[in-house]
Design an enzyme around this catalytic site. Structure first.
Site, short mmCIF file in Angstrom:
data_model
loop_
_atom_site.label_atom_id
_atom_site.label_comp_id
_atom_site.label_asym_id
_atom_site.label_seq_id
_atom_site.Cartn_x
_atom_site.Cartn_y
_atom_site.Cartn_z
N HIS A 29 18.98 -36.47 -5.99
CA HIS A 29 18.35 -36.99 -4.87
C HIS A 29 16.84 -36.59 -5.29
O HIS A 29 16.07 -36.83 -4.03
CB HIS A 29 18.88 -36.31 -3.62
CG HIS A 29 20.37 -36.48 -3.35
ND1 HIS A 29 20.75 -37.87 -2.96
CD2 HIS A 29 21.44 -35.88 -3.66
CE1 HIS A 29 22.10 -37.74 -2.86
NE2 HIS A 29 22.59 -36.71 -3.24
N CYS B 287 0.82 -1.22 -0.04
CA CYS B 287 -0.25 -0.01 -0.08
C CYS B 287 0.85 1.23 0.10
O CYS B 287 1.68 1.39 0.68
CB CYS B 287 -0.91 0.01 1.07
SG CYS B 287 -2.05 -1.21 1.21
N TRP C 153 -2.70 -2.90 -1.73
CA TRP C 153 -2.27 -4.14 -2.00
C TRP C 153 -3.25 -4.84 -1.07
O TRP C 153 -3.16 -4.69 0.41
CB TRP C 153 -0.97 -4.48 -1.43
CG TRP C 153 -0.60 -6.14 -1.75
CD1 TRP C 153 -0.05 -6.33 -3.08
CD2 TRP C 153 -0.52 -6.91 -0.90
NE1 TRP C 153 0.20 -7.79 -2.95
CE2 TRP C 153 -0.07 -8.01 -1.78
CE3 TRP C 153 -1.08 -7.05 0.50
CZ2 TRP C 153 0.31 -9.36 -1.04
CZ3 TRP C 153 -0.71 -8.39 1.04
CH2 TRP C 153 -0.05 -9.55 0.44
N LYS D 97 13.37 -14.95 -9.98
CA LYS D 97 12.98 -13.73 -10.73
C LYS D 97 11.99 -14.17 -11.87
O LYS D 97 11.12 -13.58 -12.33
CB LYS D 97 14.27 -13.33 -11.42
CG LYS D 97 15.53 -12.32 -10.51
CD LYS D 97 14.84 -11.03 -10.53
CE LYS D 97 14.16 -10.90 -9.21
NZ LYS D 97 14.82 -10.92 -7.89
N GLU E 271 18.05 -17.58 -7.02
CA GLU E 271 17.70 -16.07 -7.56
C GLU E 271 17.11 -16.10 -8.96
O GLU E 271 16.23 -15.34 -9.10
CB GLU E 271 18.93 -14.98 -7.18
CG GLU E 271 18.58 -13.60 -7.50
CD GLU E 271 17.38 -12.87 -7.07
OE1 GLU E 271 16.75 -13.43 -5.97
OE2 GLU E 271 17.20 -11.69 -7.52
N ARG F 88 4.17 -0.06 -4.70
CA ARG F 88 3.85 -0.88 -3.38
C ARG F 88 2.64 -1.65 -3.27
O ARG F 88 2.34 -2.38 -2.43
CB ARG F 88 3.74 0.39 -2.27
CG ARG F 88 5.15 1.13 -2.26
CD ARG F 88 4.71 2.44 -1.14
NE ARG F 88 4.88 1.67 0.48
CZ ARG F 88 5.90 1.34 1.19
NH1 ARG F 88 7.31 1.86 0.53
NH2 ARG F 88 5.96 0.97 2.23
N GLU G 51 8.39 -14.63 -10.39
CA GLU G 51 8.10 -13.28 -10.24
C GLU G 51 7.35 -12.68 -11.46
O GLU G 51 6.23 -11.95 -11.36
CB GLU G 51 8.92 -12.42 -9.68
CG GLU G 51 9.30 -12.82 -8.10
CD GLU G 51 10.23 -11.69 -7.64
OE1 GLU G 51 9.82 -10.92 -6.87
OE2 GLU G 51 11.40 -11.59 -8.02
N LYS H 280 5.80 -4.32 -3.49
CA LYS H 280 7.62 -4.21 -3.06
C LYS H 280 7.75 -4.39 -1.75
O LYS H 280 8.70 -4.99 -1.45
CB LYS H 280 7.89 -2.77 -3.62
CG LYS H 280 9.09 -2.54 -3.62
CD LYS H 280 9.99 -3.19 -4.73
CE LYS H 280 11.49 -2.85 -4.68
NZ LYS H 280 12.28 -4.10 -5.36
N ASN I 212 -2.42 1.62 5.67
CA ASN I 212 -1.64 0.46 5.50
C ASN I 212 -1.57 -0.35 6.55
O ASN I 212 -1.35 0.25 7.55
CB ASN I 212 -0.30 1.17 4.89
CG ASN I 212 0.80 0.20 4.38
OD1 ASN I 212 0.45 -0.96 4.23
ND2 ASN I 212 2.20 0.34 4.73
N GLY I 213 -1.44 -1.63 6.40
CA GLY I 213 -1.04 -2.54 7.61
C GLY I 213 -2.24 -3.47 8.05
O GLY I 213 -3.36 -3.61 7.08
C1 F6R Z 1 12.34 -10.49 -4.85
C2 F6R Z 1 12.08 -9.64 -3.94
C3 F6R Z 1 11.26 -10.09 -2.75
C4 F6R Z 1 12.14 -9.25 -1.66
C5 F6R Z 1 11.57 -9.74 -0.24
C6 F6R Z 1 12.30 -9.17 0.94
O1 F6R Z 1 12.40 -9.93 -6.34
O2 F6R Z 1 12.13 -8.53 -4.11
O3 F6R Z 1 11.41 -11.47 -2.60
O4 F6R Z 1 13.55 -9.62 -1.67
O5 F6R Z 1 10.16 -9.33 -0.18
O6 F6R Z 1 12.19 -7.84 0.80
P1 F6R Z 1 13.20 -6.63 1.88
O7 F6R Z 1 14.65 -6.94 1.14
O8 F6R Z 1 12.60 -5.38 1.29
O9 F6R Z 1 13.01 -7.15 3.14
#
Ligand code: F6R
Length: 619
Positions: free
Chosen positions: A512, A2, A80, A493, A489, A27, A496, A614, A106-107
């Site tokens: 395994h 949010c 969100w 990506k 990672e 966000r 996501e 985010k 937000n929250g």
């Molecule tokens: C993936 C991504 C998320 C964040 C995770 C932690 O691309 O961005 O997996 O890494 O939500 O977020 P932070 O680093 O802000 O605690």
């Protein structure tokens, strides 16, 4: 999670608020809304509002067709969803019973069900499924009883449980916006004759770079001329003033199609900036936000790294570096799991929390738990003034600049840099590495930005590869040692932003179980370790042979000059030659480019992938 905006000043509030929402849309983008206070001639005033499900563009369309009246005081929200589906009715702002108070949030209000039943018993009609609407009604009840909006907010916050940022306006009080925060982000933008509120500084960066950070459980009032801060009981409090060291251009796409692509290409600079100023004139490493005395560092007998998602993978790389350079045992734990396993913590345990945003609720709760057990907490964070570094004993800030694409890229690489710096710094203090050894690694790190540039110069090869995989439904990633988190990672990506089934494995684990997934033509991206570690390299080749023998199409990322890999690679992407521990800094980049390009070709919104946001400020 949010985005929240508030404004009081001479400009048209609708424009300022919608512009702020555009910058905060990363966000959350399930729905968006604005509310303005429209003063009337004889006093009084009314709330004008508009809200719409879907992205901000939907709201902008509504506003273009039906402009709200002129106003200089407004609030806005991009959502969100937590309570209730992302539809028009659940979108914020929410209004009180009499439409006098408008509020965004937000929250999560944990005791909202109980509060809602009480309101309903008093004949309040709540039209949405949200916890937020309950708060709007409660605040309005207070102002209707005769207190001002500030006191109303203070009183209501005292009965709320959970995490929240709240921002409200009162139709009868057109010159102020009142906000409150507990465990959820909120910053004040300080202008001349105008003030702003935002979930982060991006909301107002085009108007002012002067910001005010708020503490926990505080209420803030902004008017044209001032900012007043109190605690929830109304006692005066102070914020911390700071200057934002990036400007509007950092929050723009700068000719790229996506923020994510722009941020991938910014990595050489982000890495270089994160290394700046880390060596003293005598050549010693210095981390000036460290705040832990050398004796405290020498007493550390165990390190636990806590983080989520991509930041967790940075933590996995950190484990290899810290253990190798300092010989201190390191555990890496998902922050969402940490508290629930009753971790063994004491004063000699250093907890390292890695969080790009500094607001991730799971990580925040984990560090609080660690501190109750007398452990020291060091945060690695990219967001100045955010909650996690504020509540930590020490902090290493990364200098990636704002990361707006939801999928983390430069955030990750700069977290890696901070982890290496931490490891080397501890090695320096504990004397587990000689000064010249530390110097050598620092020089290798300082060479990395140019090496990332050379990977980026080869982007077209990766884009062509992405084009070949438009019809692919599943992709595997293999790595060993520091290449294993890179494989994870790379897979994350792709999940996501390209919404593909993608899995990362430690190459040694293949037989395994996961090897059963391999079938004719399955693309397997393999992160091949540099040759300095021959054993690792050979073992990786065995893993590659195993999948190839079963029909996989192997796409190998291997350093220049590695000829041994050639017979086993259907596609070869060359990486610069770097030591094995630093290889994630260059090997991750082609995987980011691959995901970004494939998602683009598939027609997805790369910067705002479905279901994600985010900054994950709810547990
Ligand atoms: C993936 C991504 C998320 C964040 C995770 C932690 O691309 O961005 O997996 O890494 O939500 O977020 P932070 O680093 O802000 O605690």
């Amino acid at each position: 999670m949010c985005g929240i905006v508030g404004y009081v000043g001479p400009r048209q509030a609708q424009e300022v608020v919608v512009e702020g929402l555009r910058r905060l849309e990363y966000r959350g983008y399930d729905s968006a809304g604005v509310a303005l206070v429209v003063p009337s001639e004889g006093g009084g005033g009314r709330i004008a509002e508009a809200k719409k499900a879907g992205k901000l563009a939907n709201l902008e369309k509504v506003l273009a067709e039906d402009l709200l009246p002129a106003s200089h005081t407004g609030i806005g929200h991009t959502r969100w969803a937590t309570h209730g589906a992302p539809n028009d009715v659940n979108a914020h702002p929410h209004l009180g019973h009499e439409r006098r108070v408008a509020l965004v949030h937000n929250g999560i209000i944990e005791n909202f069900a109980e509060l809602r039943s009480r309101l309903e018993a008093d004949d309040h009609v709540l039209v949405s499924e949200t916890d937020t609407e309950v708060v709007a009604h409660l605040v309005e009840l207070q102002v209707e009883s005769g207190v001002d909006l500030t006191t109303a907010m203070q009183r209501v916050c005292q009965v709320l449980e959970g995490a929240f940022t709240l921002v409200a306006v009162d139709a009868h009080d057109p010159d102020r916006v009142v906000a409150a925060r507990r465990n959820s982000p909120l910053v004040v933008g300080v202008g001349e004759g105008e003030h702003f509120l935002g979930s982060d500084v991006a909301a107002f960066i085009e108007h002012t770079r002067e910001a005010l950070e708020l503490g926990q459980d505080q209420v803030v009032v902004i008017t044209r001329d001032g900012v007043q801060i109190t605690d929830f009981e109304g006692r005066p409090a102070e914020g911390r003033r700071y200057h934002v060291d990036w400007d509007l251009s950092a929050a723009e796409k700068d000719g790229h199609d996506w923020f994510m692509r722009k941020e991938i290409f910014e990595q050489p600079k982000a890495v270089a900036d994160s290394l700046l100023g880390r060596r003293s004139q005598e050549g010693l490493l210095q981390l000036d936000e460290m705040r832990l005395a050398d004796d405290e560092i020498r007493d550390i007998s165990k390190i636990i790294i806590i983080a989520a998602g991509t930041s967790f993978y940075a933590g996995m790389v950190a484990k290899y570096a810290i253990e190798h350079w300092t010989r201190i045992p390191v555990e890496v734990e998902l922050s969402s799991e940490f508290r629930y396993r009753d971790p063994i913590l004491d004063y000699s345990t250093l907890v390292v929390a890695i969080s790009q945003s500094g607001e991730t609720a799971d990580t925040l709760q984990a560090i609080r738990h660690a501190r109750t057990q007398r452990s020291k907490v060091l945060a690695i964070c990219n967001t100045n003034g955010s909650t996690i570094p504020r509540e930590s004993d020490a902090v290493i800030y990364t200098h990636a600049g704002p990361e707006i694409g939801v999928a983390s890229t430069k955030g990750f690489l700069t977290q890696l840099v901070a982890c290496y710096l931490l490891a080397l710094y501890m090695a320096q203090v504990k004397g587990t590495r000689y000064g010249d050894e530390i110097d050598e690694v620092m020089s290798q790190l300082e060479a990395i930005p140019a090496q990332i540039e050379s990977v980026l110069a080869g982007a077209q090869q990766v884009y062509d590869l992405a084009e070949d995989h438009v019809g692919t439904r599943s992709v595997l990633f293999l790595g060993r040692h520091a290449g294993y988190p890179v494989a994870l990672e790379g897979a994350l990506k792709l999940k996501e932003i390209a919404y593909l089934h993608a899995e990362g494995f430690a190459a040694g684990e293949l037989k395994h179980g996961p090897i059963a997934l391999v079938e004719e033509g399955l693309p397997v991206l393999c992160v091949v370790p540099p040759r300095g570690r021959d054993q690792l390299h050979e073992k990786m080749i065995s893993g590659i042979q195993e999948v190839r023998a079963r029909g996989a199409r192997t796409i190998c990322l291997a350093e220049h000059g590695d000829t041994k890999i050639e017979p086993y690679a259907d596609v070869l992407i060359r990486l610069p030659r770097v030591p094995v521990l630093l290889q994630p800094l260059v090997a991750t980049v082609p995987l980011q480019l691959f995901a970004c390009e494939l998602a683009t070709l598939l027609g997805h919104d790369v910067d705002q992938p479905r279901n994600l946001a985010k900054s994950v400020t709810v547990e």
